[in-house]
Enzyme design. Structure first.
Site, PDB file in Angstrom:
ATOM      1  N   ASP A 173      -7.659  -2.324  22.916  1.00  0.00           N
ATOM      2  CA  ASP A 173      -9.103  -2.345  23.121  1.00  0.00           C
ATOM      3  C   ASP A 173      -9.397  -3.431  24.169  1.00  0.00           C
ATOM      4  O   ASP A 173      -8.563  -4.312  24.389  1.00  0.00           O
ATOM      5  CB  ASP A 173      -9.746  -2.667  21.770  1.00  0.00           C
ATOM      6  N   ASP A 186     -13.055  -5.120  25.008  1.00  0.00           N
ATOM      7  CA  ASP A 186     -14.048  -6.132  24.600  1.00  0.00           C
ATOM      8  C   ASP A 186     -13.703  -6.699  23.223  1.00  0.00           C
ATOM      9  O   ASP A 186     -13.586  -5.970  22.248  1.00  0.00           O
ATOM     10  CB  ASP A 186     -15.455  -5.512  24.571  1.00  0.00           C
TER      11      ASP A 186
END
Ligand SMILES: [Mg+2]
Length: 182
Positions: free
Chosen positions: A17, A19
């Site tokens: 991922d 953020d």
């Protein structure tokens, strides 16, 4: 402290991922420009270490700010080009970035996590990916659910919520040095 270790070899794939794992979360906002992109401490050396362990390292990110017209596809591309270049310069590697940019209501293909479309596209691009030999690292429940749907291992990063199901928990990518056994 991580009590268990995940045994991997160099055929494995790492899905990251963005953020909250690579860069800090913006308070109630999207990272709309490269100037807003703030590295989480230790990420670059951690990615250099992980580059030696995994066959593929792929970023899977929801970026609805594009669908909301708060930023353009091109803004996002500039951010990702700079991000990948800096990671490469630091000895790391990102083989591809998949971003789900559609507005939730328009996301007919279920690109957005917890949809699995980005994982499926990754396997189309890199056919040797085996989801049973893949790890998803993310800071949200949607990351974990996406991985669980496809049978990957899941690592929850930087999230203290005990209700979220994950195979492993770490505080930051720096903890990966204790997580993998090879
Ligand atoms: Mg996240």
């Amino acid at each position: 402290m991580i009590s268990d270790k995940l045994e991997i070899d160099k055929t494995w794939t790492l899905f990251l991922d963005r953020d909250g794992v690579i860069n800090t979360l913006q308070h109630n906002d999207y990272v709309k420009t490269w100037e807003n992109f703030e590295w989480i401490p230790g990420v670059k050396p951690s990615l250099a270490y992980l580059a030696s362990l995994f066959k593929h390292i792929i970023v899977i990110t929801n970026q609805q700010g594009v669908g909301k017209q708060l930023m353009t596809e091109q803004d996002l591309e500039i951010i990702h080009t700079n991000m990948v270049n800096e990671i490469t310069k630091a000895g790391g590697r990102i083989d591809h970035v998949f971003a789900a940019t559609a507005l939730l209501a328009n996301d007919v293909e279920q690109m957005r996590k917890p949809g699995t479309k980005m994982l499926e596209l990754a396997k189309e691009k890199f056919p040797t990916i085996n989801f049973a030999k893949s790890v998803v690292i993310g800071d949200s429940e949607s990351d974990m659910i996406m991985g669980q749907k496809m049978g990957t291992w899941t690592v929850l990063c930087n999230n203290k919520n005990e209700d979220i199901q994950a195979d492993f928990r770490i505080n930051s990518l720096m903890d990966c040095i204790h997580l993998f056994k090879f």
